[in-house]
Motif scaffolding. Structure first.
Motif, mmCIF file in Angstrom:
data_model
loop_
_atom_site.group_PDB
_atom_site.id
_atom_site.type_symbol
_atom_site.label_atom_id
_atom_site.label_comp_id
_atom_site.label_asym_id
_atom_site.label_seq_id
_atom_site.Cartn_x
_atom_site.Cartn_y
_atom_site.Cartn_z
ATOM 1 N N GLU A 1 31.606 4.439 -16.294
ATOM 2 C CA GLU A 1 30.347 4.380 -15.546
ATOM 3 C C GLU A 1 29.316 5.355 -16.097
ATOM 4 O OE1 GLU A 1 31.160 4.855 -11.433
ATOM 5 O OE2 GLU A 1 32.338 2.997 -11.255
ATOM 6 N N ILE A 2 29.292 5.488 -17.429
ATOM 7 C CA ILE A 2 28.311 6.325 -18.116
ATOM 8 C C ILE A 2 27.216 5.406 -18.645
ATOM 9 C CG2 ILE A 2 27.927 7.890 -20.040
ATOM 10 C CD1 ILE A 2 30.835 8.767 -19.806
ATOM 11 N N ASN A 3 26.002 5.640 -18.223
ATOM 12 C CA ASN A 3 24.876 4.766 -18.578
ATOM 13 C C ASN A 3 24.030 5.440 -19.647
ATOM 14 O OD1 ASN A 3 25.573 2.798 -16.560
ATOM 15 N ND2 ASN A 3 24.738 4.193 -15.027
ATOM 16 N N ALA A 4 24.444 5.282 -20.910
ATOM 17 C CA ALA A 4 23.643 5.780 -22.024
ATOM 18 C C ALA A 4 22.476 4.819 -22.249
ATOM 19 C CB ALA A 4 24.499 5.893 -23.278
ATOM 20 N N PRO A 5 21.227 5.295 -22.304
ATOM 21 C CA PRO A 5 20.072 4.402 -22.466
ATOM 22 C C PRO A 5 20.172 3.600 -23.760
ATOM 23 C CG PRO A 5 19.362 6.581 -21.770
ATOM 24 C CD PRO A 5 20.814 6.696 -22.121
ATOM 25 N N LEU A 6 20.229 2.283 -23.649
ATOM 26 C CA LEU A 6 20.465 1.439 -24.810
ATOM 27 C C LEU A 6 19.195 1.205 -25.627
ATOM 28 C CD1 LEU A 6 22.506 -0.250 -26.375
ATOM 29 C CD2 LEU A 6 21.972 -2.186 -24.883
ATOM 30 N N ILE A 7 18.066 0.986 -24.988
ATOM 31 C CA ILE A 7 16.838 0.642 -25.717
ATOM 32 C C ILE A 7 16.392 1.770 -26.645
ATOM 33 C CG2 ILE A 7 14.394 0.097 -25.436
ATOM 34 C CD1 ILE A 7 15.115 -1.523 -22.986
ATOM 35 N N PRO A 8 16.290 3.023 -26.200
ATOM 36 C CA PRO A 8 15.926 4.078 -27.164
ATOM 37 C C PRO A 8 16.971 4.281 -28.246
ATOM 38 C CG PRO A 8 16.511 5.027 -25.044
ATOM 39 C CD PRO A 8 16.395 3.562 -24.830
ATOM 40 N N LEU A 9 18.234 4.003 -27.940
ATOM 41 C CA LEU A 9 19.267 4.138 -28.972
ATOM 42 C C LEU A 9 19.099 3.073 -30.064
ATOM 43 C CD1 LEU A 9 22.454 4.936 -26.845
ATOM 44 C CD2 LEU A 9 21.254 6.464 -28.412
ATOM 45 N N VAL A 10 18.798 1.844 -29.686
ATOM 46 C CA VAL A 10 18.598 0.785 -30.684
ATOM 47 C C VAL A 10 17.363 1.079 -31.532
ATOM 48 C CG1 VAL A 10 18.055 -1.652 -30.973
ATOM 49 C CG2 VAL A 10 19.818 -0.956 -29.342
ATOM 50 N N ALA A 11 16.286 1.471 -30.869
ATOM 51 C CA ALA A 11 15.069 1.787 -31.624
ATOM 52 C C ALA A 11 15.283 2.977 -32.552
ATOM 53 C CB ALA A 11 13.929 2.073 -30.652
ATOM 54 N N ALA B 1 26.055 11.520 -23.496
ATOM 55 C CA ALA B 1 26.661 10.352 -24.127
ATOM 56 C C ALA B 1 25.670 9.638 -25.043
ATOM 57 C CB ALA B 1 27.175 9.392 -23.054
ATOM 58 N N GLY B 2 24.385 9.582 -24.639
ATOM 59 C CA GLY B 2 23.386 8.931 -25.481
ATOM 60 C C GLY B 2 23.150 9.673 -26.787
ATOM 61 N N ILE B 3 23.045 11.001 -26.735
ATOM 62 C CA ILE B 3 22.838 11.777 -27.963
ATOM 63 C C ILE B 3 24.070 11.700 -28.866
ATOM 64 C CG2 ILE B 3 22.438 14.109 -28.839
ATOM 65 C CD1 ILE B 3 20.760 14.645 -26.348
ATOM 66 N N PHE B 4 25.253 11.728 -28.275
ATOM 67 C CA PHE B 4 26.464 11.562 -29.079
ATOM 68 C C PHE B 4 26.481 10.206 -29.776
ATOM 69 C CE2 PHE B 4 30.675 9.535 -29.074
ATOM 70 C CZ PHE B 4 31.287 10.287 -30.075
ATOM 71 N N THR B 5 26.112 9.152 -29.068
ATOM 72 C CA THR B 5 26.091 7.819 -29.676
ATOM 73 C C THR B 5 25.084 7.758 -30.818
ATOM 74 O OG1 THR B 5 26.712 6.847 -27.547
ATOM 75 C CG2 THR B 5 25.763 5.368 -29.191
ATOM 76 N N ALA B 6 23.910 8.384 -30.643
ATOM 77 C CA ALA B 6 22.894 8.388 -31.701
ATOM 78 C C ALA B 6 23.386 9.103 -32.954
ATOM 79 C CB ALA B 6 21.610 9.045 -31.186
ATOM 80 N N GLY C 1 16.931 11.632 -29.662
ATOM 81 C CA GLY C 1 17.490 12.408 -28.561
ATOM 82 C C GLY C 1 16.466 12.676 -27.475
ATOM 83 N N LEU C 2 15.241 12.995 -27.875
ATOM 84 C CA LEU C 2 14.195 13.210 -26.885
ATOM 85 C C LEU C 2 13.878 11.923 -26.126
ATOM 86 C CD1 LEU C 2 11.751 15.527 -28.893
ATOM 87 C CD2 LEU C 2 13.282 16.170 -27.015
ATOM 88 N N ALA C 3 13.867 10.788 -26.844
ATOM 89 C CA ALA C 3 13.592 9.511 -26.184
ATOM 90 C C ALA C 3 14.679 9.171 -25.170
ATOM 91 C CB ALA C 3 13.473 8.406 -27.232
#
Length: 443
Positions: free
Chosen positions: A229-239, A285-290, A264-266
């Motif tokens: 249930e971790i919601n990493a922002p997908l749209i800024p990650l794809v961009a 989680a989002g910064i790790f994925t990036a 990361g800032l996005a």
């Protein structure tokens, strides 16, 4: 077995006196005990003589005198003459007796090479509910039966044992239970796409890298949402993924690093549109994925940007694939010592040595043949380092999947799993190969 039943007294009429198999007598008559069946003795209450009819006489064997109990020489005759049998009343149906310990039946296992059935030595019979256990056979306790030999297991009936033969050893499964034919077919197809895009138009291979990275980011973020249930922002990650790969190919590592920082800032700003609960967890989680997927893949784009970029990509892919192939082949044939049993039970130290050896051999040959100004000893170093980082990358993704409780990141590639299941060893190897090539032959 000690199983005592108390029955209430009843009038001894003609019908009762004529029943065979009933034992009656005065209160002064002691109960009869049989030496061999002392645990099965049923104590019957005295029967008052309140009605007409002859008084029954206790049954005795010829030549015996009334004694409190039979001696050893009279056990067999007393057993035959005085054993109770039949229902208590005429209109009652006989009950099925529960087999006792002395009535245990040992069956012979049906096997092809089974010899004569033998009784177990030193093994007590299983205890029935509410009944004491039976004595064991004399001798030491038996050891675990050998493979293919019958052994006894308790059955559904108390006091019985059923022999069961050991199952035949199952053939060794393929690694991870995957379809080997499908995996080979998909691998050959991916290799053809990569080779065609590399040597036709370099920018086309860049598109292939971007597509693989975007799918990998989607797989990882989806599994994090489903399992944790971790919601990493997908749209800024794809961009950010597209930006990092593009700037790394066209402008170099400095712009790629700047794209990572902006991504990361996005992610932090995008997550502010949702409630603050679990904000830190989601942006982490989002910064790790990036960093894990697109930034490490940027070094592949930077290798491609060199004049001999296609040759460098081929070297990078082949040494990584040889590491995995050598580890699989040697580990499957000779692997005995586990490398990391709590992370990946299939990996062995022998397999790691085989992967390093094959990767070093491939690196030495390719550095001499396809890389300008390359030498064989440089290929040995590059191949050995690539094999180590590829193994660490595989173990790292195995840790992630174990934490998430999944086997594969996706199902897009038959026989392989998802895209991330193929990028796990390539991503951490890319910066190492890029750095060594830049040090050996320049960028």
């Amino acid at each position: 077995m000690q199983h005592t039943q108390q029955f209430p007294p009843y009038p001894a009429g003609p019908a009762a006196a004529g029943d065979q198999g009933h034992r009656t007598g005065h209160s002064q008559q002691p109960p009869v005990y049989w030496g061999g069946d002392a645990e099965e003795t049923q104590v019957m209450p005295p029967v008052p003589t309140t009605g007409p009819g002859p008084e029954p006489t206790p049954r005795r064997s010829p030549g015996r005198t009334a004694q409190p109990g039979p001696g050893p020489a009279e056990e067999q005759s007393g057993r035959e003459a005085g054993r109770l049998s039949g229902p208590l009343f005429r209109d009652e149906q006989p009950e099925t007796a529960v087999p006792g310990a002395a009535e245990t039946v040992v069956l012979r296992a049906v096997t092809e090479n089974a010899g004569p059935a033998q009784a177990p030595v030193g093994r007590p019979y299983p205890q029935a509910p509410g009944l004491p256990g039976a004595p064991a056979y004399p001798g030491p306790p038996p050891s675990h039966p050998a493979a293919g030999q019958p052994h006894l297991v308790p059955s559904s009936h108390p006091g019985q044992e059923t022999p069961v033969a050991e199952p035949e050893p199952q053939p060794r499964k393929q690694r991870g239970g995957r379809n080997l034919q499908a995996a080979i077919g998909v691998g050959v197809g991916l290799g053809a796409v990569i080779i065609a895009s590399l040597f036709v138009v370099k920018a086309l291979f860049l598109v292939v890298v971007m597509a693989a990275v975007v799918v990998g980011v989607w797989e990882l973020s989806s599994r994090l949402t489903e399992r944790k249930e971790i919601n990493a922002p997908l749209i800024p990650l794809v961009a950010g993924s597209i930006a990092m790969i593009s700037t790394g190919y066209w402008a170099g590592v400095q712009w790629a690093a700047a794209s990572l920082a902006l991504t990361g800032l996005a992610v932090m700003v995008w997550r502010m549109a949702q409630p603050p609960e679990n904000y830190l967890r989601d942006i982490t989680a989002g910064i790790f994925t990036a960093f894990y997927v697109p930034f490490l893949a940027t070094f592949v784009a930077m290798m491609l940007a060199a004049d001999d970029g296609p040759q460098r990509i081929v070297l990078f892919l082949i040494v990584t694939v040889c590491s995995d192939t050598g580890a699989y082949a040697v580990g499957y044939k000779f692997g005995k010592n586990k490398l990391a049993p709590t992370i990946s039970p299939g990996k062995t130290r022998e397999g790691l040595a085989g992967g390093i050896g094959l990767s070093m051999l491939a690196g030495a040959l390719l550095m001499e043949l396809i890389i300008d100004d390359g030498s064989w000893w440089q290929g040995l170093i590059l191949g050995g380092c690539a094999a180590v980082t590829a193994t660490l990358g595989d173990l790292g993704e195995s840790m992630i999947k174990r934490d998430l409780g999944i086997k594969d990141m996706g199902t897009l590639l038959p026989g392989h799993g998802g895209i991330m299941d193929r990028l796990d060893s390539l991503l951490p190897t890319a910066p190492v190969v890029w750095l060594l090539l830049a040090a050996f032959v320049g960028s």
